[in-house]
Design a protein around this motif. Structure first.
Motif, PDB file in Angstrom:
ATOM      1  N   GLN A  77       0.830  -1.205   0.000  1.00  8.98           N
ATOM      2  CA  GLN A  77       0.000   0.000   0.000  1.00  8.98           C
ATOM      3  C   GLN A  77       0.871   1.263   0.000  1.00  8.98           C
ATOM      4  O   GLN A  77       0.553   2.236  -0.671  1.00  8.98           O
ATOM      5  N   VAL A 135       2.168   1.731  -3.537  1.00 12.43           N
ATOM      6  CA  VAL A 135       1.113   2.269  -4.402  1.00 12.43           C
ATOM      7  C   VAL A 135       0.904   3.754  -4.118  1.00 12.43           C
ATOM      8  O   VAL A 135       0.790   4.569  -5.034  1.00 12.43           O
ATOM      9  N   MET A 136       0.860   4.130  -2.850  1.00  6.69           N
ATOM     10  CA  MET A 136       0.696   5.545  -2.490  1.00  6.69           C
ATOM     11  C   MET A 136       1.874   6.380  -2.982  1.00  6.69           C
ATOM     12  O   MET A 136       1.694   7.499  -3.459  1.00  6.69           O
ATOM     13  N   THR A 172       1.465   6.884  -6.630  1.00  5.47           N
ATOM     14  CA  THR A 172       0.309   7.757  -6.862  1.00  5.47           C
ATOM     15  C   THR A 172       0.687   9.217  -6.656  1.00  5.47           C
ATOM     16  O   THR A 172       0.403  10.068  -7.497  1.00  5.47           O
ATOM     17  N   SER A 199       3.087  10.440  -9.393  1.00  6.96           N
ATOM     18  CA  SER A 199       2.419  10.711 -10.667  1.00  6.96           C
ATOM     19  C   SER A 199       1.538  11.946 -10.589  1.00  6.96           C
ATOM     20  O   SER A 199       1.351  12.644 -11.589  1.00  6.96           O
ATOM     21  N   MET A 200       1.002  12.254  -9.407  1.00 10.50           N
ATOM     22  CA  MET A 200       0.176  13.453  -9.258  1.00 10.50           C
ATOM     23  C   MET A 200       1.017  14.728  -9.316  1.00 10.50           C
ATOM     24  O   MET A 200       0.608  15.719  -9.914  1.00 10.50           O
TER      25      MET A 200
END
Length: 146
Positions: free
Chosen positions: A8, A11-12, A15, A18-19
């Motif tokens: 997790q 993944v965070m 994320t 990419s943001m």
């Protein structure tokens, strides 16, 4: 407080990367450095604070408050709704969406079009660009099929 497992967290991490990391973070810093000249160090500090520090502080503020609704709801529920809508409009339709067509137009088409017809070429290009983007978005699974 819930603990994230390693998967997790990974993944965070991707994320958030990419943001916050886009073409502007790849192209703009060298440009700022070149324009800053002898003031490169203060310019780099300002860029890091504004392009990295403030977004991370924003994420931390929302996280520690327990979510955006709780953070903005401290003012009032109507303010939370208004601010949320304003943020979504700013991120998407007001800045990011027009910039996608403008950037690709400036890189691919503008050098080959006379400046007197630039507005017309950009209009036509934008219509075609967003029509194709819409069509591809309707069936994203077809993009990965060979």
């Amino acid at each position: 407080m819930n603990k994230l497992v390693a998967r997790q967290r990974l993944v965070m991490t991707f994320t958030f990367f990419s943001m916050f990391f886009g073409a502007g973070n790849l192209i703009f810093p060298p440009f700022v450095g070149a324009q800053a000249g002898s003031a490169t160090i203060p310019a780099a500090i300002g860029f890091i604070v504004s392009a990295v520090g403030l977004p991370i502080l924003g994420v931390l503020a929302v996280t520690f408050a327990g979510g955006f609704d709780k953070l903005a709801g401290r003012v009032s529920p109507k303010f939370a709704l208004f601010l949320g809508v304003a943020i979504m409009l700013t991120i998407g339709p007001c800045f990011a969406i027009p910039r996608t067509a403008t950037t690709s137009f400036e890189m691919m088409v503008a050098p080959f079009v006379p400046s007197s017809y630039s507005w017309l070429a950009q209009l036509v290009y934008s219509l075609v660009f967003f029509a194709l983007a819409f069509l591809f978005a309707q069936h994203p699974e077809k993009l990965s099929k060979v």
